[in-house]
Design a protein around this motif. Structure first.
Motif, PDB file in Angstrom:
ATOM      1  N   MET A 129       0.815  -1.204   0.000  1.00 37.27           N
ATOM      2  CA  MET A 129       0.000   0.000   0.000  1.00 37.27           C
ATOM      3  C   MET A 129       0.858   1.267   0.000  1.00 37.27           C
ATOM      4  N   ASN A 130       2.097   1.170   0.501  1.00 36.14           N
ATOM      5  CA  ASN A 130       2.974   2.327   0.529  1.00 36.14           C
ATOM      6  C   ASN A 130       3.657   2.581  -0.807  1.00 36.14           C
ATOM      7  N   ARG A 131       3.828   1.507  -1.614  1.00 35.63           N
ATOM      8  CA  ARG A 131       4.600   1.648  -2.840  1.00 35.63           C
ATOM      9  C   ARG A 131       3.783   1.404  -4.091  1.00 35.63           C
ATOM     10  N   ALA A 132       2.475   1.208  -3.962  1.00 34.24           N
ATOM     11  CA  ALA A 132       1.665   0.863  -5.132  1.00 34.24           C
ATOM     12  C   ALA A 132       1.662   1.968  -6.172  1.00 34.24           C
ATOM     13  N   SER A 133       1.769   3.232  -5.744  1.00 31.57           N
ATOM     14  CA  SER A 133       1.760   4.326  -6.710  1.00 31.57           C
ATOM     15  C   SER A 133       3.003   4.338  -7.581  1.00 31.57           C
ATOM     16  N   ASP A 134       4.018   3.531  -7.242  1.00 34.91           N
ATOM     17  CA  ASP A 134       5.220   3.411  -8.066  1.00 34.91           C
ATOM     18  C   ASP A 134       5.117   2.263  -9.064  1.00 34.91           C
ATOM     19  N   MET A 135       4.017   1.514  -9.016  1.00 34.44           N
ATOM     20  CA  MET A 135       3.880   0.358  -9.883  1.00 34.44           C
ATOM     21  C   MET A 135       3.443   0.777 -11.276  1.00 34.44           C
ATOM     22  N   PRO A 136       3.652  -0.080 -12.290  1.00 36.10           N
ATOM     23  CA  PRO A 136       3.222   0.252 -13.643  1.00 36.10           C
ATOM     24  C   PRO A 136       1.700   0.252 -13.748  1.00 36.10           C
ATOM     25  N   LEU A 137       1.206   0.949 -14.776  1.00 34.50           N
ATOM     26  CA  LEU A 137      -0.238   1.007 -14.984  1.00 34.50           C
ATOM     27  C   LEU A 137      -0.786  -0.361 -15.376  1.00 34.50           C
ATOM     28  N   PHE A 138      -0.020  -1.114 -16.141  1.00 28.12           N
ATOM     29  CA  PHE A 138      -0.445  -2.453 -16.525  1.00 28.12           C
ATOM     30  C   PHE A 138       0.785  -3.278 -16.852  1.00 28.12           C
ATOM     31  N   GLY A 139       0.592  -4.585 -17.021  1.00 29.83           N
ATOM     32  CA  GLY A 139       1.709  -5.437 -17.395  1.00 29.83           C
ATOM     33  C   GLY A 139       1.773  -6.755 -16.659  1.00 29.83           C
ATOM     34  N   ALA A 140       1.143  -6.860 -15.473  1.00 32.44           N
ATOM     35  CA  ALA A 140       1.198  -8.133 -14.740  1.00 32.44           C
ATOM     36  C   ALA A 140       0.401  -9.217 -15.441  1.00 32.44           C
ATOM     37  N   GLY A 141      -0.759  -8.865 -16.058  1.00 29.94           N
ATOM     38  CA  GLY A 141      -1.489  -9.786 -16.911  1.00 29.94           C
ATOM     39  C   GLY A 141      -2.479 -10.678 -16.199  1.00 29.94           C
ATOM     40  N   ASP A 142      -2.219 -11.038 -14.947  1.00 24.60           N
ATOM     41  CA  ASP A 142      -3.124 -11.924 -14.233  1.00 24.60           C
ATOM     42  C   ASP A 142      -3.871 -11.180 -13.142  1.00 24.60           C
ATOM     43  N   GLY A 143      -3.978  -9.850 -13.250  1.00 22.76           N
ATOM     44  CA  GLY A 143      -4.561  -9.041 -12.179  1.00 22.76           C
ATOM     45  C   GLY A 143      -6.005  -9.359 -11.882  1.00 22.76           C
ATOM     46  N   LEU A 144      -6.847  -9.478 -12.920  1.00 26.01           N
ATOM     47  CA  LEU A 144      -8.269  -9.711 -12.684  1.00 26.01           C
ATOM     48  C   LEU A 144      -8.563 -11.101 -12.136  1.00 26.01           C
ATOM     49  N   PRO A 145      -8.048 -12.183 -12.724  1.00 30.71           N
ATOM     50  CA  PRO A 145      -8.326 -13.496 -12.121  1.00 30.71           C
ATOM     51  C   PRO A 145      -7.778 -13.615 -10.714  1.00 30.71           C
ATOM     52  N   MET A 146      -6.629 -12.989 -10.443  1.00 28.75           N
ATOM     53  CA  MET A 146      -6.090 -13.061  -9.093  1.00 28.75           C
ATOM     54  C   MET A 146      -6.936 -12.230  -8.139  1.00 28.75           C
ATOM     55  N   ALA A 147      -7.424 -11.060  -8.599  1.00 28.96           N
ATOM     56  CA  ALA A 147      -8.293 -10.246  -7.755  1.00 28.96           C
ATOM     57  C   ALA A 147      -9.568 -11.003  -7.395  1.00 28.96           C
ATOM     58  N   ARG A 148     -10.094 -11.762  -8.350  1.00 27.65           N
ATOM     59  CA  ARG A 148     -11.301 -12.541  -8.056  1.00 27.65           C
ATOM     60  C   ARG A 148     -11.021 -13.624  -7.023  1.00 27.65           C
ATOM     61  N   GLN A 149      -9.827 -14.232  -7.087  1.00 26.35           N
ATOM     62  CA  GLN A 149      -9.478 -15.224  -6.077  1.00 26.35           C
ATOM     63  C   GLN A 149      -9.364 -14.593  -4.694  1.00 26.35           C
ATOM     64  N   ILE A 150      -8.796 -13.400  -4.614  1.00 26.63           N
ATOM     65  CA  ILE A 150      -8.713 -12.711  -3.330  1.00 26.63           C
ATOM     66  C   ILE A 150     -10.112 -12.435  -2.803  1.00 26.63           C
ATOM     67  N   ALA A 151     -11.000 -11.953  -3.673  1.00 23.76           N
ATOM     68  CA  ALA A 151     -12.367 -11.646  -3.249  1.00 23.76           C
ATOM     69  C   ALA A 151     -13.083 -12.889  -2.743  1.00 23.76           C
ATOM     70  N   ARG A 152     -12.890 -14.000  -3.413  1.00 22.66           N
ATOM     71  CA  ARG A 152     -13.607 -15.228  -3.056  1.00 22.66           C
ATOM     72  C   ARG A 152     -13.018 -15.930  -1.830  1.00 22.66           C
ATOM     73  N   TYR A 153     -11.801 -15.549  -1.461  1.00 21.81           N
ATOM     74  CA  TYR A 153     -11.103 -16.313  -0.439  1.00 21.81           C
ATOM     75  C   TYR A 153     -11.826 -16.305   0.901  1.00 21.81           C
ATOM     76  N   PHE A 154     -12.445 -15.181   1.241  1.00 16.93           N
ATOM     77  CA  PHE A 154     -13.217 -15.125   2.484  1.00 16.93           C
ATOM     78  C   PHE A 154     -14.693 -14.836   2.209  1.00 16.93           C
ATOM     79  N   GLY A 155     -15.249 -15.467   1.176  1.00 19.94           N
ATOM     80  CA  GLY A 155     -16.692 -15.460   0.965  1.00 19.94           C
ATOM     81  C   GLY A 155     -17.231 -14.365   0.095  1.00 19.94           C
ATOM     82  N   GLY A 156     -16.389 -13.547  -0.516  1.00 16.37           N
ATOM     83  CA  GLY A 156     -16.861 -12.502  -1.416  1.00 16.37           C
ATOM     84  C   GLY A 156     -16.852 -12.969  -2.855  1.00 16.37           C
ATOM     85  N   ASP A 157     -16.899 -12.005  -3.783  1.00 17.20           N
ATOM     86  CA  ASP A 157     -16.860 -12.354  -5.202  1.00 17.20           C
ATOM     87  C   ASP A 157     -16.536 -11.108  -6.012  1.00 17.20           C
ATOM     88  N   LEU A 158     -16.174 -11.337  -7.256  1.00 11.40           N
ATOM     89  CA  LEU A 158     -15.903 -10.265  -8.207  1.00 11.40           C
ATOM     90  C   LEU A 158     -16.591 -10.624  -9.505  1.00 11.40           C
TER      91      LEU A 158
END
Length: 521
Positions: free
Chosen positions: A436-465
């Motif tokens: 959270m302290n260094r996220a503003s230094d990250m690239p705008l895009f390029g990781a490629g797996d951001g959305l599927p990984m974000a959905r896994q984080i959301a689902r991990y404790f009962g949420g969803d995306l």
């Protein structure tokens, strides 16, 4: 087989067969507050509090790491991922982590032993940050291998160049009922041996029909309904390897039915792999954060504060990337003071990723200012805290929505991300201390797996995306957080994952790779 290899195999069998303990946010929060209460105590109560949690981790972490390594070794995806260096590195790391915990770390039964155990956790914490980047890199290599039909990684029945050489058309056409696949189209099927094979029904001979019917003149003809061989099981191609319960969904057969089945199975495997890494990393980082920094990761948070921070940081990197003011993100919250129990940097990373996507789509769709406003709406109900991010970035066609959740399709080549930016991503991936302290230094895009990984984080404790898109207009993304503190970690059991996997593929390339890796754990 040498004695070291046998000892490693015995070690993995010992822990991979055990059942992991799935925790809830309430358990994390309660244990964390208890440890913080006794953190600075010099009495026996202080050591006893940390020893209780340390003993649990000492027993639990080998189970999780052992299962993760076993799943990666067994590889329930149809692709030979062990030929990809990044995945071999991951497997080697898991082997070393398990050996380090079990063979080189004493049980935390004394204050000195407890400090050695915490040192081990610090080492594992650094490695698990790097593991997430290694996993992303491996997925890029896998995607490239699939695109170029690499025979050492892609099985024969999934290689489009092989199908063309055989004279078969790659598309799988629908029958006139739009319900079942056209059984005259060439496709993969599951043979009685349990192996996937390609077949072209148009080449089947009339003698394939085993039953004769009377033609009225004393002779007999083959019943055309029985021209299909007995081993033909077209429904299993879908039902065994896809999320859908049956193969009656025509979307599965539009152009790449077999490939879609393979990709769905691959997505399930990497969903599982990400969730296992996520849970193990949370256990390690939470204990280290309490011990070293005096705060726990699972906290009672105000989601609006985190949303505002994510919006600010996403706008900052967007402006830096394009060189002009980013579109305005308008945050709307009818109930701004709502609180819930969650991991702050998990929520931040999801919102940060979603807002970056919305900003990029808006700018590249409109090609000039003024840009329409992006809306971030937060709503709270009895069961959920929900965020809706609405953009006017042009949306995506319905046929491409499923691809958004694929780990095998990326938006940018890794070469387009600067070396400095790659270092930031690798070193701060999902780290509660630095992300959270260094996220503003990250690239705008390029990781490629951001959305599927974000959905896994959301689902991990009962949420969803979820995502709803209108092509030509824009996209609405819905992020749900469960307000219940008693939802256990959501990750399939290893046995469930392996039972639903593709059958073993027997090809020349896979046979050679199997022999080369037979000594691996």
């Amino acid at each position: 087989m040498n004695s070291t290899t046998q000892l490693q195999k015995d070690l993995f069998r010992r822990f991979a067969s055990k059942e992991m303990t799935k925790l809830t946010l309430s358990q994390y929060y309660t244990a964390g507050r208890h440890l913080l209460k006794h953190r600075n105590s010099d009495s026996d109560a202080g050591f006893s509090a940390f020893q209780l949690t340390a003993n649990f981790l000492y027993r639990e972490l080998p189970v999780r790491i052992g299962q993760t390594a076993t799943g990666l070794k067994q590889n329930p995806s149809p692709y030979n991922i062990r030929q990809i260096p990044q995945f071999r590195t991951l497997l080697d790391d898991y082997v070393d982590d398990l050996s380090h915990l079990v063979d080189r770390t004493p049980p935390p039964t004394t204050p000195d032993a407890n400090e050695k155990f915490v040192d081990t956790l610090r080492s594992l914490k650094r490695k698990y940050r790097a593991n997430m980047w290694t996993l992303s890199q491996g997925l890029r290599e896998l995607s490239t291998a699939i695109n170029v039909n690499d025979p050492t990684i892609v099985p024969d029945f999934l290689r489009t160049d092989t199908l063309v050489q055989r004279g078969n058309s790659v598309p799988h056409y629908l029958s006139s009922t739009m319900a079942y696949p056209d059984l005259s189209a060439p496709m993969a099927y599951l043979a009685p041996s349990g192996k996937m094979e390609m077949t072209d029904p148009s080449t089947w001979s009339v003698s394939a029909g085993p039953t004769l019917v009377n033609d009225g003149g004393g002779g007999g003809v083959r019943d055309p309904r029985l021209l299909t061989p007995q081993q033909w099981t077209p429904n299993r191609v879908c039902s065994e390897f896809c999320d859908e319960a049956t193969c009656r969904n025509p979307r599965l057969w539009f152009s790449d039915g077999t490939q879609r089945c393979a990709e769905n199975q691959t997505r399930r495997f990497f969903d599982w792999l990400y969730s296992m890494n996520l849970g193990t990393q949370l256990l390690i980082e939470d204990h280290v954060a309490i011990h070293d920094y005096g705060h726990n990761l699972v906290q009672i948070i105000q989601p609006l504060d985190i949303a505002n921070r994510a919006a600010h940081d996403a706008s900052a990197i967007c402006q830096r990337h394009y060189g002009f003011a980013s579109p305005v993100i308008k945050v709307i919250a009818p109930t701004p003071g709502v609180t819930t129990t969650y991991v702050p940097h998990y929520l931040y990373s999801m919102l940060f990723q979603l807002l970056k996507n919305a900003l990029r789509a808006t700018i590249e769709h409109h090609q000039g200012q003024p840009f329409p406003v992006i809306k971030l709406v937060m709503s709270s109900g009895d069961e959920d805290v929900t965020f809706k991010i609405s953009d006017e970035g042009g949306g995506v066609p319905l046929s491409q929505v499923d691809a958004i959740w694929s780990y095998l399709k990326t938006t940018k080549d890794v070469g387009e991300v600067g070396q400095t930016q790659k270092t930031v991503v690798r070193n701060s991936a999902l780290s509660s201390i630095t992300f959270m302290n260094r996220a503003s230094d990250m690239p705008l895009f390029g990781a490629g797996d951001g959305l599927p990984m974000a959905r896994q984080i959301a689902r991990y404790f009962g949420g969803d995306l979820d995502l709803v898109s209108m092509e030509g207009v824009g996209t609405d993304v819905y992020l749900h957080l469960s307000r219940s503190r008693n939802v256990a970690e959501h990750t399939p059991d290893l046995c469930t994952l392996l039972e639903s996997s593709f059958p073993t593929i027997s090809t020349a390339s896979s046979a050679s790779s199997s022999s080369s890796s037979s000594a691996a754990i």
